[in-house]
Scaffold this active site. Sequence first.
Site, PDB file in Angstrom:
ATOM      1  CB  VAL A   1      99.777  26.968  60.284  1.00 46.14           C
ATOM      2  CG1 VAL A   1      99.199  26.476  61.591  1.00 46.14           C
ATOM      3  CG2 VAL A   1      99.963  28.484  60.287  1.00 46.14           C
TER       4      VAL A   1
ATOM      5  CG  ASN B   1      92.651  31.243  66.297  1.00 47.16           C
ATOM      6  OD1 ASN B   1      91.995  32.276  66.300  1.00 47.16           O
ATOM      7  ND2 ASN B   1      93.745  31.100  67.025  1.00 47.16           N
TER       8      ASN B   1
ATOM      9  CE1 TYR C   1      94.286  40.263  60.228  1.00 44.18           C
ATOM     10  CE2 TYR C   1      92.597  41.964  60.385  1.00 44.18           C
ATOM     11  CZ  TYR C   1      93.132  40.751  60.802  1.00 44.18           C
ATOM     12  OH  TYR C   1      92.491  40.039  61.795  1.00 44.18           O
TER      13      TYR C   1
ATOM     14  CB  ALA D   1      93.381  42.018  50.703  1.00 52.57           C
ATOM     15  CB  SER D   2      94.699  38.311  54.315  1.00 51.55           C
ATOM     16  OG  SER D   2      94.435  38.794  55.616  1.00 51.55           O
ATOM     17  CE  LYS D   3      92.254  37.325  59.522  1.00 48.63           C
ATOM     18  NZ  LYS D   3      92.330  35.918  59.987  1.00 48.63           N
TER      19      LYS D   3
ATOM     20  CB  ILE E   1      88.364  40.080  70.154  1.00 44.10           C
ATOM     21  CG1 ILE E   1      87.238  39.822  69.115  1.00 44.10           C
ATOM     22  CG2 ILE E   1      88.308  39.060  71.286  1.00 44.10           C
ATOM     23  CD1 ILE E   1      85.826  39.934  69.634  1.00 44.10           C
TER      24      ILE E   1
END
Lengths: 244, 80
Positions: A61, A87, A152, A154-156, A185
């Site tokens: 991707v 995703n 992580y 910050a990216s989300k 999860i």
Amino acid sequence: MLLQDRVCLITGANRGIGQATAQRFVDEGALVYANARRAGSLDALVEKNKEGQIIPLYFDVTNTQTLKAAFLRIRKEQGRLDVLVNNAGIMKDALIGMISSELVREVFRINVFATLEALQFAAGIMRRQKSGSIINFSSIVGVEGSVGQSVYAASKGAVIALTRSTAKELAPQGIRVNAVAPGFIDTALFHSIGEMRVASVSKDVGMGRLGTPEDVAGVCAFLASDLAGYVTGQIIGIDGSARL
Amino acid sequence: MTNREKYNQAFIETLEITADQLGDDLTYQSIEAWDSVGHMQLVSALEDAFDIMMDTDDIIDLSSYPLGIEILKKYDVEFS
């Protein structure tokens, strides 16, 4: 069925949440273009759905040209794209003082830049049909923050801002953009934080259990469907009342 | 229909202009219809007409009628 004959693209569909979402979409009547990076990793999903409801697409991707080629193929084969599920993502942790530039670039390249790029290509197709649903993946970590997960998180968090802004921009064209923010999860990605930490954080889930990939897939199916036809710009937590 | 005719038709139909408005003077935001929304509609029309998907950089660079021809040549669209 919620997604009868809908044409969908799901990135990172070879395992965990992506795989469960692909299966749920097929169960709801959709035609799913399932993406993964490693050739052959979608074989089980394809084999399970023998009537051709899963079309495997192997590409990275983060590679603009292969990503674009995938969207072009969908447009040529189906003439439309109803749902994009962004995703694919990675989680890499590092404490302050140990965060390298390369780590930041790698996490943002997949979690943010690829998400935005796929969204742009999808919107290009969806604009023509004046409809579509784009589902991005944030995380409870992007909402609340977490020790050792600054990059992580910050990216989300960026995915949340991206979702809200693109939802506003694309709403006049009938394209909805939402994000899910899963909590803990039960996937390989989650277990990569280490079993001791898994056991520790699992105690902080109000509902007393880890989430399942199917829990997330169900919400994605809802957001992809007409049931959510007036829902856009929302960040849906799927965390069983977890707290970090 | 020639590629030139397809190209012109995309501009005429998307921007709701007449053939005599096509030319070097037709640039992004030079007319009301070629705003940011019209630009994306024009891109969609060109992609459909020539069965291509344009790179983001090319979408940004498509700032005039003549430049569009140069950009489309990169996608093996030939203009006589």
